[in-house]
Design an enzyme around this catalytic site. Structure first.
Site, PDB file in Angstrom:
ATOM      1  N   SER A   1       0.766  -1.111   0.204  1.00 56.66           N
ATOM      2  CA  SER A   1       0.185  -0.045  -0.068  1.00 56.66           C
ATOM      3  C   SER A   1       0.746   0.976  -0.014  1.00 56.66           C
ATOM      4  CB  SER A   1      -0.862   0.127   1.142  1.00 56.66           C
ATOM      5  OG  SER A   1      -1.432   1.187   1.449  1.00 56.66           O
TER       6      SER A   1
ATOM      7  N   TYR B   1      -3.903  -0.768   9.926  1.00 59.74           N
ATOM      8  CA  TYR B   1      -3.733  -0.881   8.592  1.00 59.74           C
ATOM      9  C   TYR B   1      -2.405  -0.653   8.180  1.00 59.74           C
ATOM     10  CZ  TYR B   1      -4.616  -0.529   3.440  1.00 59.74           C
ATOM     11  OH  TYR B   1      -4.456  -1.012   2.081  1.00 59.74           O
TER      12      TYR B   1
END
Length: 251
Positions: A143, A156
């Site tokens: 990410s 996350y």
């Protein structure tokens, strides 16, 4: 173009029911691979049909990847249904948006179970098989928050930093075994995970203003990079995190 030909290869794609996972699965099938589609709910009939229409074989495996006891079965069912395993795409992921001061441990644990622990265990299981057969490709989905801190997503962010580190660690160990482990770091993509951001006019504008490509990414933007990292074209790449972000990291 034979460098990118996946004919005769078999891939596992987790989180393959929709979004990035579905697009990656279809992309690999277009390049010639048979696909094991892993989802935590009803098997994705539309994705199955699209892959089968390409003349490729599929197996659908229903498994919650946060349950470690189910992960060996994913490998076993793939081998039983498709006969081999050449590519693993660790795409399944979840996000919990809460300010860090209020972020519950339950949310933290849930995110790490899916985004990190399943990646490690499936990579280990697939890696053993690939080392034994003398070849393999593992593609993790990282990410932009493998590089940055984000806002209101501590679990996350921690998980995606860890995925980048794990990619490098496994890449180091398995390069000499002819098993390449790399990752794709998507930018801001138009998926369920970013729905809240896209619906917030202030945050959406802030994000778009920073993306040189001036648009949100689409799931199909992941197809080419996934094919590349799954193919012989990337045989000398190990532990790399490939940004597919419309130029976000350049700014």
């Amino acid at each position: 173009m034979s460098f990118f030909d996946l004919t005769g290869k078999t891939a596992i794609v987790t989180g393959a029911g929709r979004g990035l996972g579905a697009a990656i699965a279809v992309g690999l099938a277009r390049a010639g691979a048979d696909i094991a589609l892993v989802t935590n709910s009803t098997p994705p009939a539309d994705v199955e049909k699209e892959i089968q229409a390409l003349g490729r074989k599929t197996v659908s495996i229903q498994a919650d990847v946060s349950d470690r006891s189910l992960l060996p079965g994913i490998i076993d069912q793939t081998l039983a249904g498709l006969g081999r395993l050449d590519i693993l795409v660790n795409n399944a992921g979840i996000i919990r948006r809460t300010p860090a001061a209020d972020h519950s441990f339950e949310d933290w644990q849930a995110v790490l179970d899916v985004n990190l622990n399943s990646v490690y265990v499936l990579s280990q299981l697939a890696g053993r098989h690939m080392i034994e057969q003398g070849s393999g490709k593992i593609i993790n989905i990282a990410s932009m928050l493998s590089f940055q801190g984000g806002i209101n997503v501590p679990g996350y962010t921690a998980s995606k930093h860890a995925v980048a580190g794990l990619t490098k660690a496994l890449g180091n160990e398995w390069a000499s075994k002819n098993v390449q482990v790399n990752a794709i770091a998507p930018g801001y993509m138009s998926t369920d995970n970013t729905e809240a951001l896209r619906e917030d006019p202030v945050r959406s504008k802030q994000i778009l203003d920073r993306i040189p490509a001036a648009r949100w990414g689409e799931s199909e933007d992941m197809m080419g990079p996934a094919i590349f990292l799954a193919s012989a074209a990337s045989n000398y790449m190990n532990g790399h995190v490939l940004c597919v972000d419309g130029g976000w990291m350049n700014r």
